[in-house]
Each structure stands twice: as structure tokens, then as C-alpha cells.
Design a protein around this motif. Structure first.
Motif, PDB file in Angstrom:
ATOM      1  N   GLU A   1       0.925  -1.161   0.062  1.00  8.65           N
ATOM      2  CA  GLU A   1      -0.034  -0.041   0.072  1.00  8.65           C
ATOM      3  C   GLU A   1       0.896   1.164  -0.079  1.00  8.65           C
ATOM      4  N   ALA A   2       1.960   1.131   0.654  1.00 11.36           N
ATOM      5  CA  ALA A   2       3.088   2.303   0.846  1.00 11.36           C
ATOM      6  C   ALA A   2       3.473   2.561  -0.595  1.00 11.36           C
ATOM      7  N   TYR A   3       3.831   1.382  -1.051  1.00 11.90           N
ATOM      8  CA  TYR A   3       4.430   1.299  -2.427  1.00 11.90           C
ATOM      9  C   TYR A   3       3.507   1.977  -3.308  1.00 11.90           C
ATOM     10  N   ARG A   4       2.423   1.400  -3.554  1.00 12.50           N
ATOM     11  CA  ARG A   4       1.330   2.156  -4.259  1.00 12.50           C
ATOM     12  C   ARG A   4       1.176   3.611  -4.323  1.00 12.50           C
ATOM     13  N   LYS A   5       1.302   4.121  -2.963  1.00 13.76           N
ATOM     14  CA  LYS A   5       0.901   5.501  -2.755  1.00 13.76           C
ATOM     15  C   LYS A   5       2.318   6.377  -3.266  1.00 13.76           C
ATOM     16  N   ALA A   6       3.385   5.575  -2.778  1.00 11.24           N
ATOM     17  CA  ALA A   6       4.688   6.347  -3.360  1.00 11.24           C
ATOM     18  C   ALA A   6       4.686   6.579  -4.806  1.00 11.24           C
ATOM     19  N   GLN A   7       4.623   5.335  -5.512  1.00 10.71           N
ATOM     20  CA  GLN A   7       4.550   5.491  -6.997  1.00 10.71           C
ATOM     21  C   GLN A   7       3.578   6.234  -7.622  1.00 10.71           C
ATOM     22  N   GLN A   8       2.312   6.256  -7.138  1.00 17.51           N
ATOM     23  CA  GLN A   8       1.242   7.326  -7.506  1.00 17.51           C
ATOM     24  C   GLN A   8       1.620   8.763  -7.502  1.00 17.51           C
ATOM     25  N   GLU A   9       2.332   9.237  -6.447  1.00 20.75           N
ATOM     26  CA  GLU A   9       2.769  10.369  -6.006  1.00 20.75           C
ATOM     27  C   GLU A   9       3.717  10.860  -7.237  1.00 20.75           C
ATOM     28  N   VAL A  10       4.662  10.045  -7.485  1.00 29.04           N
ATOM     29  CA  VAL A  10       5.766  10.071  -8.388  1.00 29.04           C
ATOM     30  C   VAL A  10       5.045  10.364  -9.814  1.00 29.04           C
ATOM     31  N   ASP A  11       4.157   9.531 -10.084  1.00 25.54           N
ATOM     32  CA  ASP A  11       3.148   9.656 -11.490  1.00 25.54           C
ATOM     33  C   ASP A  11       2.754  10.898 -11.236  1.00 25.54           C
ATOM     34  N   ASP A  12       2.011  11.144 -10.524  1.00 26.84           N
ATOM     35  CA  ASP A  12       1.230  12.620 -10.554  1.00 26.84           C
ATOM     36  C   ASP A  12       2.285  13.751 -10.296  1.00 26.84           C
ATOM     37  N   VAL A  13       3.335  13.720  -9.823  1.00 26.34           N
ATOM     38  CA  VAL A  13       4.206  15.120  -9.881  1.00 26.34           C
ATOM     39  C   VAL A  13       5.138  14.849 -10.962  1.00 26.34           C
ATOM     40  N   CYS A  14       5.731  13.901 -11.355  1.00 20.73           N
ATOM     41  CA  CYS A  14       6.816  13.828 -12.574  1.00 20.73           C
ATOM     42  C   CYS A  14       6.445  13.184 -14.001  1.00 20.73           C
ATOM     43  N   GLY A  15       5.174  12.719 -13.822  1.00 20.81           N
ATOM     44  CA  GLY A  15       4.794  12.059 -15.086  1.00 20.81           C
ATOM     45  C   GLY A  15       5.852  11.145 -15.680  1.00 20.81           C
ATOM     46  N   THR A  16       5.997  11.183 -16.929  1.00 20.89           N
ATOM     47  CA  THR A  16       6.743  10.129 -17.617  1.00 20.89           C
ATOM     48  C   THR A  16       8.219  11.121 -18.112  1.00 20.89           C
ATOM     49  N   GLY A  17       8.241  12.033 -17.959  1.00 20.02           N
ATOM     50  CA  GLY A  17       9.374  12.963 -18.605  1.00 20.02           C
ATOM     51  C   GLY A  17      10.578  13.058 -17.407  1.00 20.02           C
TER      52      GLY A  17
END
Ligand code: HEM
Length: 465
Positions: free
Chosen positions: A288-304
Motif C-alpha cells: 500500500e505504501a509502495y502504491r502511494k509512493a509510485q502514484q505520487e511520483v506519477d502525479d508529480v513527475c509524469g513520464t518526463g
């Protein structure tokens, strides 16, 4: 004198409690003894006594620098053979040399200077990402080894514009080999039985040869930079060459620059590597912590490409790192000593001036009086900004992974920027899992702690190359 005796495990004549400490796992031994003897107990190793404390109340008292100062304990005294009065290993009474280097380096380690090192950090983090992408999803990754390569290469590049190129050769650079053996042997020497010097002559020869190798590389880098004249680079070496002590107007001499260059590599590599390794262990263990951390990275950094501005928006990832440093502080104990004869806990326990006190963070960071009944559980939420600030207000000195007061870690902003970047880049590009799903955490101890035998596999995420 204190009103109560400090509990002490029974020992043997001459050796004292030596046999209570497993040389391969001294911190875990001290932790087991704390479970048995309590939050404060005393040890005797070949006649040298020290006290071990491991709850927040006692640690908070000892963190008062008006009464206690950092103690360069027996292992660090050995590290002095290589780096003398460098920042980490300077004695309290060496205020003149420590103070000068500290004042000159404080701004070089400030957040603004660290930002200028972002491109170099990004360069090495990309090398790691590329390596793991090429390894493919079926190859086990030796996590601590690769994070150690990353931390060392980043430090050498940012501190002195030097490339170890650890990701491009099977063999470690001679400096890195020498430093590894030097640190291992420094730990061994601190626990040596008092036998005649000639008994140890073979290992001593190798030990001093390793020191010579490290110093030769560092001196070479310094000489080359001086010959080059002025440099545009804003690295730590340049800061040490140009910097003047605001108090005395003096500059650092060459020996002090070399001591501190090597000190940064020593102080910064295992610690950063340990923090990143434990962070990934914790994330894989807690989906669950993994999912939240990855989601945050996706939201903030996208794929660039990841920018330095994005890093400060990664609030959950920062909480993951703080919580990682709480449950598994890479430096699991720090040492302090009373400036004069002292008592602890309202006059209860007497500690003579100069005696070593070991602050066992390994256990104190799990103090239920501070962190509650679930103190042993990994819960990044308790380290989100607001909660973290409240923790430090309500329980001062309950989170000490970066040490204490004036002698706290000068490299903290450096480690923080690097770790946020690496976490973001890896979570952005990969999905991770344990190589062996039944892996159980084992701790390897050197001067720091790391997960032992921890392998993971990295699968590139869909749509990413
Ligand atoms: C001091 C932890 C990264 C350089 C310390 C101390 C701790 C610590 C606990 C105090 C030691 C004591 O009281 O004996 C960490 C952790 C890190 C980290 C957990 C990473 C997660 C770094 C980095 C550098 C660095 C990257 C260099 C670039 C130093 C230095 C000192 C120090 C020079 C001595 C400061 C002084 O006494 O003036 N660190 N460190 N550290 N650290 Fe770090």
C-alpha cells in the motif's frame, strides 16, 4: 554519585563483557542486551566501561550539548588513522580545526549549493537506471551493491569532479577497494585483543597500504585541480580551496582538504546506500505504501525527465525516507560523553566525565512511549510533514538518524536530494519485487547497517523505454 546502580551483565575477569558482543553483529548484540537489562545498562570491554541508553527520555537528556559532547568512540578512533581530524572524526577538543572546516563547508553543503549538483546526481542516477533496464526483469539485482556504486560515484563526482565509473567495470576502483578494506579493518582493530603488535603485522601492513592508496588518489585530484588554476566548478573541493573561515580569515591546508574529501566519501556512501536499500525493502514489503509512493511520483513527475523543483513536491516519498531512517537508521548508534561528572534521570545514574555513552538509535527509534504500540511497524503516514513537525515538537530528539547538534550530519541536504531523485527515477521507470518472495530481512553490520542478501527484480513499466 547516583542513587541507583546501572545494571550490568555479568562478565569474565579481564575480558569483561567481550563475549556478550558478537563481532559480526555488535549493534544487534547491544539491542538484545537492552531487551534483557533495560533502557540503560553498563558494559565493560577489557576494562573500558561504557553505558548504553535506548529510550527517548535518556537520549533527550544526553543530547544537551551544554552537558555532553560527541565522543569519538573506539571504531572512529581507528578511522582517524586514515582521515585524522576530518569533520567526522575530530575530537571535541580539536575545535580549532573542526570549527574552521565546519564553517568553511557549511555554505557548500547548504540547499542552494546542493541544487547546483543536481545535474551530476542525475547523471549517476541515470547510469543506475540504464543498468537495471538492460539487466531485464529476470536478473536478480544485488540492491546494496548497486546503491553503494551509486552513492560513491555521486559523491566523487559532486565532491571533486572525479569518476569512479563503478557501473562500467566489474572491478571496483582501487580507491573503493582500499576504502572498503580500511573501514572493515578499522572496525576489527577497535575490538582487538591486546596482543603484541607483531601478532597483527600482516593485517597492519595491508591497512596502512590501503590508507596510502586512498590518500594518493585524493592528493592527486587536489594537485590536478590546483594546477588547473581557477575552476568554474562549484563542487566541494572548490569550496574548500577557495573558502575562508569567516571567523579567522584562514584557508584550509592541503592535508585538511584531503582528510575531508575522504571523509565525505566514507561518511556519505554506506549511509546513503543503506537508506535507499532499506527504503526499497520497506516499500516492497508494504504494497500500500509502495502504491502511494509510485502514484505520487506519477502525479508529480509524469513520464518526463525529473527536475529538481519536482523533488520538494514528493511529500509521501519524503515520508517513506524518514520512516525508513526511523525503523532502520543506517548509523544505528552515536556516541556522546559527559563534559564533567554527570547523573542521568534526575540524579539516578552516575556517569563519570569522559566515559562513553552509546545512544542506541536502533532501539530508541522504536520507543513505544513516543511511537505507540505499533512503533515497530513501517508507517510512512506518521512522517508526513505535519506529523513529523509535531513529533519533533512533542518528543525532541526522538528521530536522530543524522546525529546531534553541532556534530550532526553536514551532508544531510546532499543525501536528501540524491535519495529523492533516485527514488523518483526508479519508481517512475520500474516495478520492483523480491527476487525470492520468502526473503526475510537480515541485517549486515559494518560501521553502518544494511539489509543482507537482499535481491530484487526490476520490470520496466508499460509504455516506458
Ligand atoms: C555526520 C548520518 C549522509 C557527511 C553524521 C552523523 C550521522 C550521519 C548520524 C553523526 C555521527 C556521530 O555523531 O558520530 C548520515 C546519514 C546519511 C548521511 C543517515 C544518509 C542517509 C552523508 C553524506 C555526507 C555526510 C552524503 C557527505 C556528503 C557527514 C560528515 C559528518 C556526518 C562530514 C560529520 C559532521 C561533523 O561532525 O562535523 N552523518 N549521514 N553524511 N556526516 Fe552524514
Amino acid at each position: 554519585m547516583g542513587s541507583e546502580e546501572i545494571p550490568m551483565p555479568p562478565g569474565l575477569p579481564i575480558m569483561g563483557n567481550v563475549r556478550d558482543i558478537d563481532p559480526a553483529a555488535p549493534v544487534q548484540s547491544l539491542n538484545r542486551l537492552a531487551e534483557q537489562y533495560g533502557d540503560i545498562y553498563r558494559m565493560n570491554v577489557y576494562g573500558t566501561r561504557f553505558t548504553v541508553i535506548s529510550n527517548n527520555q535518556l537520549i533527550n537528556e544526553v543530547c544537551n550539548e551544554k552537558r555532553f559532547s560527541k565522543n569519538v568512540n573506539s571504531a572512529l578512533r581507528q578511522v582517524r588513522n586514515g582521515v585524522h581530524d576530518g569533520l567526522f572524526t575530530a575530537f571535541h577538543e580539536e575545535e580549532a580545526s573542526w570549527g574552521k572546516a565546519h564553517r568553511i563547508l557549511t555554505s557548500a553543503f547548504g540547499p542552494l549549493s546542493i541544487r547546483t549538483m543536481y545535474d551530476d546526481m542525475h547523471d549517476i542516477a541515470s547510469q543506475l537506471t540504464m543498468k537495471w533496464a538492460r539487466m531485464g526483469p529476470s536478473e536478480p539485482i544485488h540492491v546494496t551493491d548497486d546503491f553503494t556504486r551509486l552513492a560513491l560515484d555521486t559523491l566523487a563526482l559532486c565532491a571533486m569532479d572525479y569518476r569512479f565509473n563503478s557501473f562500467y567495470s566489474a572491478e571496483m576502483h582501487p580507491f573503493v577497494e582500499a576504502m572498503g578494506s580500511f573501514l572493515y579493518e578499522s572496525g576489527q582493530r577497535s575490538r582487538r585483543a591486546p596482543l603484541p603488535a607483531y601478532w597483527y603485522r600482516k593485517v597492519d601492513e595491508k591497512y596502512f597500504a590501503d590508507i596510502a592508496t586512498m590518500r594518493a588518489v585524493s592528493d592527486g585530484v587536489l594537485k590536478a585541480r590546483k594546477e588547473q588554476g581557477t575552476s568554474e566548478r562549484k563542487d566541494l573541493l572548490q569550496a574548500m580551496l577557495n573558502g575562508k573561515d569567516p571567523r579567522t580569515g584562514e584557508k584550509l591546508d592541503d592535508a585538511s582538504i584531503t582528510n575531508n574529501l575522504i571523509t565525505f566519501l566514507i561518511a556519505g556512501h554506506e549511509t546513503t546506500s543503506g537508506m535507499l536499500s532499506f527504503a526499497f525493502y520497506n516499500l516492497i514489503r508494504h504494497p500500500e505504501a509502495y502504491r502511494k509512493a509510485q502514484q505520487e511520483v506519477d502525479d508529480v513527475c509524469g513520464t518526463g525527465p525529473i527536475s529538481v523543483e519536482q523533488l520538494s513536491k514528493l511529500k509521501y516519498v519524503a515520508a517513506v525516507l524518514r520512516e525508513t531512517l526511523r525503523v532502520s537508521s543506517p548509523i544505528p548508534a552515536i556516541a556522546m560523553t559527559p563534559l564533567k561528572d554527570e547523573t542521568l534521570a534526575g540524579g539516578k545514574y552516575f556517569i563519570p566525565a569522559g566515559q562513553n555513552i552509546s545512544l542506541l538509535l536502533y532501539r530508541a527509534h522504536l520507543d513505544p512511549a513516543v511511537f505507540g504500540d505499533d512503533a515497530k511497524e513501517f508507517k510512512p503516514e506518521r512522517m508526513l510533514d505535519e506529523n513529523f513537525e509535531r513529533l519533533n515538537r512533542e518528543f525532541p530528539n526522538s528521530w536522530k538518524p543524522f546525529g546531534n547538534g553541532a556534530r550532526a550530519c553536514i551532508g544531510r541536504p546532499f543525501a536528501w536530494q540524491e535519495a529523492l531523485l533516485v527514488m523518483a527515477m526508479l519508481l517512475q521507470n520500474f516495478n520492483f519485487r523480491f527476487d525470492d518472495p520468502s526473503y526475510q530481512l537480515h541485517i549486515k553490520e559494518t560501521l553502518t547497517i544494511k539489509p543482507d542478501g537482499f535481491y530484487m527484480r526490476a520490470q520496466l513499466r508499460d509504455g516506458l523505454t
